[in-house]
Write a protein that holds these residues in place. Structure first.
Motif, PDB file in Angstrom:
ATOM      1  N   PRO A   1     -17.538   5.897  -4.305  1.00 25.64           N
ATOM      2  CA  PRO A   1     -17.354   6.231  -5.715  1.00 25.64           C
ATOM      3  C   PRO A   1     -15.910   6.038  -6.186  1.00 25.64           C
ATOM      4  CG  PRO A   1     -17.395   8.236  -4.418  1.00 25.64           C
ATOM      5  CD  PRO A   1     -17.676   7.114  -3.461  1.00 25.64           C
ATOM      6  N   ASP A   2     -15.762   5.709  -7.455  1.00 22.44           N
ATOM      7  CA  ASP A   2     -14.453   5.758  -8.090  1.00 22.44           C
ATOM      8  C   ASP A   2     -14.106   7.220  -8.367  1.00 22.44           C
ATOM      9  OD1 ASP A   2     -14.561   3.028  -8.049  1.00 22.44           O
ATOM     10  OD2 ASP A   2     -15.075   2.804 -10.169  1.00 22.44           O
ATOM     11  N   GLU A   3     -12.814   7.517  -8.475  1.00 25.42           N
ATOM     12  CA  GLU A   3     -12.381   8.889  -8.723  1.00 25.42           C
ATOM     13  C   GLU A   3     -11.579   8.970 -10.019  1.00 25.42           C
ATOM     14  OE1 GLU A   3     -10.342  10.678  -5.484  1.00 25.42           O
ATOM     15  OE2 GLU A   3     -11.742   9.960  -3.960  1.00 25.42           O
ATOM     16  N   ILE A   4     -11.866  10.010 -10.804  1.00 26.74           N
ATOM     17  CA  ILE A   4     -11.093  10.302 -12.008  1.00 26.74           C
ATOM     18  C   ILE A   4     -10.606  11.745 -11.909  1.00 26.74           C
ATOM     19  CG2 ILE A   4     -11.151  10.566 -14.516  1.00 26.74           C
ATOM     20  CD1 ILE A   4     -13.209   8.385 -14.641  1.00 26.74           C
ATOM     21  N   ILE A   5      -9.304  11.942 -12.066  1.00 23.52           N
ATOM     22  CA  ILE A   5      -8.716  13.281 -11.975  1.00 23.52           C
ATOM     23  C   ILE A   5      -7.973  13.576 -13.275  1.00 23.52           C
ATOM     24  CG2 ILE A   5      -7.161  14.786 -10.690  1.00 23.52           C
ATOM     25  CD1 ILE A   5      -7.576  13.009  -8.256  1.00 23.52           C
ATOM     26  N   LEU A   6      -8.307  14.708 -13.885  1.00 22.98           N
ATOM     27  CA  LEU A   6      -7.625  15.189 -15.081  1.00 22.98           C
ATOM     28  C   LEU A   6      -6.908  16.489 -14.736  1.00 22.98           C
ATOM     29  CD1 LEU A   6     -10.529  14.641 -17.656  1.00 22.98           C
ATOM     30  CD2 LEU A   6      -8.617  13.111 -17.194  1.00 22.98           C
ATOM     31  N   ALA A   7      -5.646  16.608 -15.094  1.00 18.89           N
ATOM     32  CA  ALA A   7      -4.874  17.812 -14.767  1.00 18.89           C
ATOM     33  C   ALA A   7      -3.894  18.111 -15.899  1.00 18.89           C
ATOM     34  CB  ALA A   7      -4.128  17.638 -13.449  1.00 18.89           C
TER      35      ALA A   7
ATOM     36  N   SER B   1      -0.637   0.782 -14.176  1.00 21.98           N
ATOM     37  CA  SER B   1      -1.472   0.401 -13.033  1.00 21.98           C
ATOM     38  C   SER B   1      -0.595   0.213 -11.813  1.00 21.98           C
ATOM     39  CB  SER B   1      -2.231  -0.892 -13.335  1.00 21.98           C
ATOM     40  OG  SER B   1      -3.150  -0.687 -14.392  1.00 21.98           O
ATOM     41  N   ALA B   2      -1.041   0.755 -10.680  1.00 16.33           N
ATOM     42  CA  ALA B   2      -0.298   0.631  -9.422  1.00 16.33           C
ATOM     43  C   ALA B   2      -1.300   0.584  -8.281  1.00 16.33           C
ATOM     44  CB  ALA B   2       0.660   1.799  -9.239  1.00 16.33           C
ATOM     45  N   GLY B   3      -1.557  -0.631  -7.783  1.00 17.17           N
ATOM     46  CA  GLY B   3      -2.526  -0.769  -6.704  1.00 17.17           C
ATOM     47  C   GLY B   3      -3.911  -0.365  -7.154  1.00 17.17           C
ATOM     48  N   MET B   4      -4.504   0.559  -6.410  1.00 18.91           N
ATOM     49  CA  MET B   4      -5.845   1.037  -6.751  1.00 18.91           C
ATOM     50  C   MET B   4      -5.821   2.095  -7.844  1.00 18.91           C
ATOM     51  SD  MET B   4      -7.588   1.386  -2.984  1.00 18.91           S
ATOM     52  CE  MET B   4      -6.390   2.625  -2.505  1.00 18.91           C
ATOM     53  N   TYR B   5      -4.644   2.498  -8.298  1.00 17.35           N
ATOM     54  CA  TYR B   5      -4.509   3.641  -9.190  1.00 17.35           C
ATOM     55  C   TYR B   5      -4.102   3.212 -10.595  1.00 17.35           C
ATOM     56  CZ  TYR B   5      -4.746   6.677  -5.102  1.00 17.35           C
ATOM     57  OH  TYR B   5      -5.167   7.324  -3.972  1.00 17.35           O
ATOM     58  N   THR B   6      -4.608   3.951 -11.576  1.00 19.16           N
ATOM     59  CA  THR B   6      -4.151   3.871 -12.958  1.00 19.16           C
ATOM     60  C   THR B   6      -3.719   5.277 -13.371  1.00 19.16           C
ATOM     61  OG1 THR B   6      -5.646   2.047 -13.479  1.00 19.16           O
ATOM     62  CG2 THR B   6      -4.763   3.304 -15.337  1.00 19.16           C
TER      63      THR B   6
ATOM     64  N   LYS C   1      -8.709   6.299  -9.623  1.00 22.82           N
ATOM     65  CA  LYS C   1      -8.603   5.607  -8.349  1.00 22.82           C
ATOM     66  C   LYS C   1      -9.825   4.731  -8.152  1.00 22.82           C
ATOM     67  CE  LYS C   1      -8.424   6.276  -3.334  1.00 22.82           C
ATOM     68  NZ  LYS C   1      -8.494   7.239  -2.219  1.00 22.82           N
ATOM     69  N   ARG C   2      -9.593   3.439  -8.005  1.00 19.41           N
ATOM     70  CA  ARG C   2     -10.679   2.500  -7.766  1.00 19.41           C
ATOM     71  C   ARG C   2     -11.170   2.623  -6.330  1.00 19.41           C
ATOM     72  NH1 ARG C   2      -7.932  -1.533  -8.516  1.00 19.41           N
ATOM     73  NH2 ARG C   2      -7.726  -2.323  -6.406  1.00 19.41           N
TER      74      ARG C   2
ATOM     75  N   SER D   1       0.825  -1.210   0.000  1.00 17.62           N
ATOM     76  CA  SER D   1       0.000   0.000   0.000  1.00 17.62           C
ATOM     77  C   SER D   1       0.861   1.262   0.000  1.00 17.62           C
ATOM     78  CB  SER D   1      -0.934   0.012   1.220  1.00 17.62           C
ATOM     79  OG  SER D   1      -0.193   0.053   2.423  1.00 17.62           O
ATOM     80  N   THR D   2       2.008   1.213   0.686  1.00 14.40           N
ATOM     81  CA  THR D   2       2.899   2.372   0.725  1.00 14.40           C
ATOM     82  C   THR D   2       3.538   2.635  -0.629  1.00 14.40           C
ATOM     83  OG1 THR D   2       3.398   1.945   3.045  1.00 14.40           O
ATOM     84  CG2 THR D   2       4.917   3.361   1.853  1.00 14.40           C
ATOM     85  N   GLN D   3       3.877   1.553  -1.338  1.00 18.33           N
ATOM     86  CA  GLN D   3       4.602   1.680  -2.591  1.00 18.33           C
ATOM     87  C   GLN D   3       3.702   1.856  -3.805  1.00 18.33           C
ATOM     88  OE1 GLN D   3       7.907   1.758  -3.282  1.00 18.33           O
ATOM     89  NE2 GLN D   3       8.374   1.832  -1.101  1.00 18.33           N
ATOM     90  N   ALA D   4       2.397   1.631  -3.654  1.00 21.70           N
ATOM     91  CA  ALA D   4       1.514   1.568  -4.816  1.00 21.70           C
ATOM     92  C   ALA D   4       1.587   2.807  -5.694  1.00 21.70           C
ATOM     93  CB  ALA D   4       0.074   1.338  -4.356  1.00 21.70           C
ATOM     94  N   VAL D   5       1.277   3.968  -5.121  1.00 19.65           N
ATOM     95  CA  VAL D   5       1.273   5.196  -5.915  1.00 19.65           C
ATOM     96  C   VAL D   5       2.687   5.644  -6.233  1.00 19.65           C
ATOM     97  CG1 VAL D   5       0.640   7.626  -5.900  1.00 19.65           C
ATOM     98  CG2 VAL D   5      -0.956   5.927  -5.080  1.00 19.65           C
ATOM     99  N   LYS D   6       3.601   5.527  -5.230  1.00 18.81           N
ATOM    100  CA  LYS D   6       4.978   5.951  -5.449  1.00 18.81           C
ATOM    101  C   LYS D   6       5.588   5.179  -6.619  1.00 18.81           C
ATOM    102  CE  LYS D   6       7.262   6.733  -1.785  1.00 18.81           C
ATOM    103  NZ  LYS D   6       8.019   6.570  -0.524  1.00 18.81           N
ATOM    104  N   THR D   7       5.346   3.874  -6.631  1.00 15.47           N
ATOM    105  CA  THR D   7       5.856   3.057  -7.716  1.00 15.47           C
ATOM    106  C   THR D   7       5.214   3.450  -9.032  1.00 15.47           C
ATOM    107  OG1 THR D   7       6.218   1.238  -6.184  1.00 15.47           O
ATOM    108  CG2 THR D   7       6.151   0.686  -8.513  1.00 15.47           C
ATOM    109  N   GLY D   8       3.924   3.762  -8.982  1.00 12.78           N
ATOM    110  CA  GLY D   8       3.232   4.151 -10.210  1.00 12.78           C
ATOM    111  C   GLY D   8       3.858   5.374 -10.845  1.00 12.78           C
TER     112      GLY D   8
END
Length: 366
Positions: free
Chosen positions: A184-190, A151-156, A176-177, A133-140
């Motif tokens: 809810p699922d989350e979608i972020i566009l930036a 894909s990294a954990g709950m995140y794409t 984010k799943r 869980s700690t590495q999921a987003v960082k690795t992504g």
């Protein structure tokens, strides 16, 4: 005493060799699998051996009983093949008496298995879950490649481009799943994202600039939308990890006792309490099934015996599933162990029972 030391030395050395070999095979397969995930950018290569180390106790809980049983079968089989059992029997020592000499060693194996199942394996699973869980987003974000979905954990994560130091990303998409059902699922566009390094902080922090955030509910047309100039995405490791009923294997023994009324918790609780007693059943089965003639070789009955012992493990796994569905009680584990123990005791006495049964049949015919 000399016979006991000899048997203990042979069983320990043989079983440790078997356990080591099986561990290397299983962990080698896991390592290859993790290398593949690292190559695909799903996990950080630097944590590969940490993952394997934390999962090792879980594998040992299944490997140790099997290794102990195989060690017993090989040692007893060699005694028959090398005529040592004939010498011992001629000296008034039966194989049942030899099995009794191994009871202290069996108790030691039982205690080691109990420690693995009750404390070490759940601790390893908790550390593994926390590490992932700690590495999921960082690795992504470390493995983001331009114009590719990662894909990294709950995140794409997707980025149109990124800087050479991998800290600035352009045209960012983050999905984010939902962690739990109903959320809810989350979608972020930036337009841009900048990674933030914070000293002494294990969280992965990213500042998203000029974008939109959507919350989408599954199986529903309902959604919400928000525009932002700056949005900080922060993921913290859960040091006090909480696990739902589907993750009871990682719960501490104390937490299992606190929630022992839950059927899923009962299944895991019974599994940890009763499975170590397979060591005693292994000794009884090995004593009953080890007899071979010197011409047959000590490996003749190894495979059939392995199938019988494997059927015990499969039966216990089936009971675990039944208990989790509240179809049977936790004491079904004990019933299965008793059935195999009684069967092993009957097999051990077949040499004494067979002549009596044969004489009885001849007497009836006459």
């Amino acid at each position: 005493m000399i016979i006991r030391r000899y048997l203990v030395k042979q069983v320990v050395s043989t079983s440790l060799v078997v356990v080591t070999l099986l561990t290397v095979i299983m962990m080698g397969g896991q390592l290859i699998k993790r290398f593949g995930q690292a190559a695909m950018g799903r996990i950080d290569p630097s944590i590969l051996f940490s993952i394997i180390g934390y999962r090792l106790p879980e594998f040992l809980t299944l490997i140790l009983p099997l290794g102990f049983f195989i060690g017993l079968m090989l040692v007893f089989g060699r005694l028959y093949v090398d005529h040592e059992m004939a010498v011992l029997n001629g000296s008034g020592v039966s194989r049942i008496q030899l099995a009794r000499l191994l009871i202290p060693l069996t108790v030691i194996y039982l205690c080691v298995q109990s420690v693995l199942m009750i404390w070490i394996s759940p601790w390893g699973l908790r550390q593994y879950e926390q590490l992932i869980s700690t590495q999921a987003v960082k690795t992504g974000f470390d493995s983001v490649r331009p114009r590719e979905f990662i894909s990294a954990g709950m995140y794409t994560i997707y980025a149109g481009s990124l800087s050479e130091d991998r800290k600035n990303l352009k045209d960012v998409f983050v999905y984010k799943r939902a962690e739990k059902e109903g959320r809810p699922d989350e979608i972020i566009l930036a337009k841009e994202a900048t990674r933030i390094e914070i000293a002494n902080d294990s969280a992965s922090v990213v500042d998203l600039i000029q974008g939109r955030r959507y919350e989408i509910y599954q199986n529903s047309a309902k959604y919400s939308q928000a525009e932002f100039q700056t949005w900080r995405l922060r993921i913290e490791s859960d040091k006090e990890a909480k696990f739902d009923s589907g993750e009871v294997e990682a719960l501490s023994f104390g937490k299992l006792l606190e929630n022992k009324n839950d059927p899923v918790v009962q299944s895991e609780l019974g599994w940890r309490i009763f499975v170590p007693f397979t060591m005693i059943v292994a000794l009884m089965l090995a004593t009953a099934l080890c007899e071979v003639s010197p011409r047959q070789g000590r490996y003749l009955k190894l495979f059939p015996a392995l199938l019988i012992f494997a059927s015990l493990i499969v039966a216990l796994m089936a009971i675990k599933t039944r208990v989790s569905k509240d179809e049977v009680g936790m004491w079904a584990y004990l019933a299965v162990l008793l059935v195999y123990a009684i069967a092993a005791a009957l097999f051990s006495r077949k040499q004494k029972l067979a002549p009596k049964i044969k004489k009885h049949i001849q007497r009836v015919r006459s």
